[in-house]
Design an enzyme around this catalytic site. Structure first.
Site, PDB file in Angstrom:
ATOM      1  N   CYS A 129      49.883  -8.481  -8.648  1.00 30.76           N
ATOM      2  CA  CYS A 129      49.784  -7.860  -9.974  1.00 30.76           C
ATOM      3  C   CYS A 129      49.370  -8.844 -11.082  1.00 30.76           C
ATOM      4  O   CYS A 129      48.545  -8.518 -11.937  1.00 30.76           O
ATOM      5  CB  CYS A 129      51.114  -7.203 -10.346  1.00 30.76           C
ATOM      6  SG  CYS A 129      52.552  -8.201  -9.920  1.00 30.76           S
ATOM      7  N   HIS A 245      53.747  -6.732 -17.268  1.00 28.72           N
ATOM      8  CA  HIS A 245      53.649  -8.193 -17.207  1.00 28.72           C
ATOM      9  C   HIS A 245      52.794  -8.669 -18.401  1.00 28.72           C
ATOM     10  O   HIS A 245      51.734  -8.085 -18.692  1.00 28.72           O
ATOM     11  CB  HIS A 245      52.938  -8.641 -15.926  1.00 28.72           C
ATOM     12  CG  HIS A 245      53.771  -8.520 -14.677  1.00 28.72           C
ATOM     13  ND1 HIS A 245      55.058  -8.054 -14.648  1.00 28.72           N
ATOM     14  CD2 HIS A 245      53.468  -8.853 -13.384  1.00 28.72           C
ATOM     15  CE1 HIS A 245      55.519  -8.084 -13.410  1.00 28.72           C
ATOM     16  NE2 HIS A 245      54.571  -8.562 -12.615  1.00 28.72           N
TER      17      HIS A 245
END
Ligand code: NAP
Ligand code: 3JN
Length: 334
Positions: A129, A245
């Site tokens: 990710c 994130h």
């Protein structure tokens, strides 16, 4: 596209559930869907398009008649079962790190290297990710000015560590607020009201002092961008955020790019939204990126320490573009 027979391996997990939601939301042409997980989940019912479907145990024969399998059941499960699926003529899009650095397996972010999908031999790997959201933004800048060096520090949400990690954050937060001692089980230290510079939390540091998450960012970036000369240094940090994130990224380019030029390039980049008006306190935030499929970039400015340097802040939903959405986008291209 003719409707496909699809399987989701790891359907009961945080990423697997998100994959089913994304298939539904994007109206992926599903003829039928098979939900697979470990023996523990056999018989559990999960909803897909309003229907309760039973979860089956993942076995070597699960993929007969399946055309596309989305895997998010961990590396060892993928190592064992992806080849069985490929042998049965199914194309696997795997979310784990099991195949990412295998030279015979394409590692794909559709906005960056969709053409690599063509040379698959039954397995396509979905990157980590933290890598995905970074390369979506860096590829257009690389095309314009050639990246020489990248320095990235991540601020990674707890959902990246799975469902038990989310429970631990909630429990610890309650404990601190109620004046009790927070208990760290999964994480090596308290994660509530704290930052932990060790991802994954369970791995030992390598001899070079880096974690495996950091080395994934180094190696996957070069493979996806198709350029082994890009130098990358990563520090990956877990922060007490549920979803999304964030990354502080500094780049050095061969050709000088001004912040305005970078903003203009990124304004036209697929999958990227520029959110950059510091005078109005507009910049990407995890709380706003959560639930969205795009990658957000802002705080684009000159890196005062280098004549060809830029600094920026990149944010994306780690379970969507960072995992489930990227996998479904690969399946769509297939
Ligand atoms: P999770 O919530 O813990 O779910 C794990 C899933 O894998 C569950 O469905 C589990 O089934 C299944 N599973 C575990 N062992 C199995 C086995 N032996 N056979 C069949 N199924 C098995 O974890 P998650 O957060 O969804 O993450 C799952 C995986 O996705 C990770 O291990 C990682 O490889 C990958 N991932 C990738 C990214 C990325 O950066 N692209 C981000 C997060 C995760 P049961 O419910 O039956 O145990
Ligand atoms: O920690 C995060 O924010 C991302 C986690 C990703 C992850 C978690 C468990 C196993 C991975 C991954 O995708 O690299 C793996 C793995 O498959 O190695």
């Amino acid at each position: 596209m003719t409707p496909k027979t699809v399987a989701v391996a790891g359907a009961t997990g945080l990423v697997g559930r998100e994959m089913m939601r994304v298939l539904e939301e994007r109206n992926f042409p599903v003829k039928s869907i098979k939900l697979l997980a470990s023996a523990r989940s056999k018989g559990t019912k999960l909803k897909f398009k309003g229907e309760d479907l039973p979860v089956e145990e993942l076995t070597e024969t699960s993929f007969k008649g399946v055309e596309i399998a989305l895997f998010s059941a961990g590396g060892s499960t993928s190592k064992k079962f992806s080849p069985c699926a490929a042998k049965d003529g199914c194309v696997v899009v795997d979310n784990s790190s099991a195949w990412r650095m295998d030279d015979t397996v394409p590692l794909v972010v559709p906005e960056v290297n969709a053409a690599d999908i063509k040379w698959h031999k039954g397995i396509i790997a979905n990157p980590n990710c933290s890598t995905i959201q970074m390369v979506v933004v860096l590829k257009p800048l690389h095309d314009a000015a050639k990246l020489e060096r990248v320095i990235v520090s991540t601020y990674q949400a707890v959902s990246g560590a799975g469902i038990k990690a989310l429970d631990e954050l909630l429990e610890q937060t309650k404990a601190v607020i109620e004046g009790r001692k927070p208990e760290a089980i999964l994480f090596p230290h308290q994660i509530a009201f704290n930052c932990i510079p060790q991802i994954p939390q369970s791995d030992a540091f390598a001899d070079n002092g880096y974690t495996s998450e950091e080395m994934k960012m180094v190696n996957e970036t070069k493979k996806i961008m198709g350029d082994q000369s890009i130098r990358v240094c990563a520090t990956t940090v877990r922060v007490p955020v549920y979803t999304g994130h964030s990354e502080s990224v500094n780049i050095e380019t061969e050709k000088k790019l001004t912040p305005d030029e970078a903003r203009a390039i990124l304004a036209n980049a697929p999958g990227v939204i520029v959110k950059d008006d510091p005078s109005r306190q507009v910049y990407p935030l995890a709380s706003e990126a959560a639930g969205h499929g795009d990658t957000f970039v802002g705080r684009i400015r000159e890196d005062l320490s280098h004549p060809h340097g830029l600094a920026m802040w990149i944010v994306s939903d780690n379970l969507l573009k960072g995992a489930a959405l990227n996998a479904v986008q690969i399946a769509e291209r297939l």
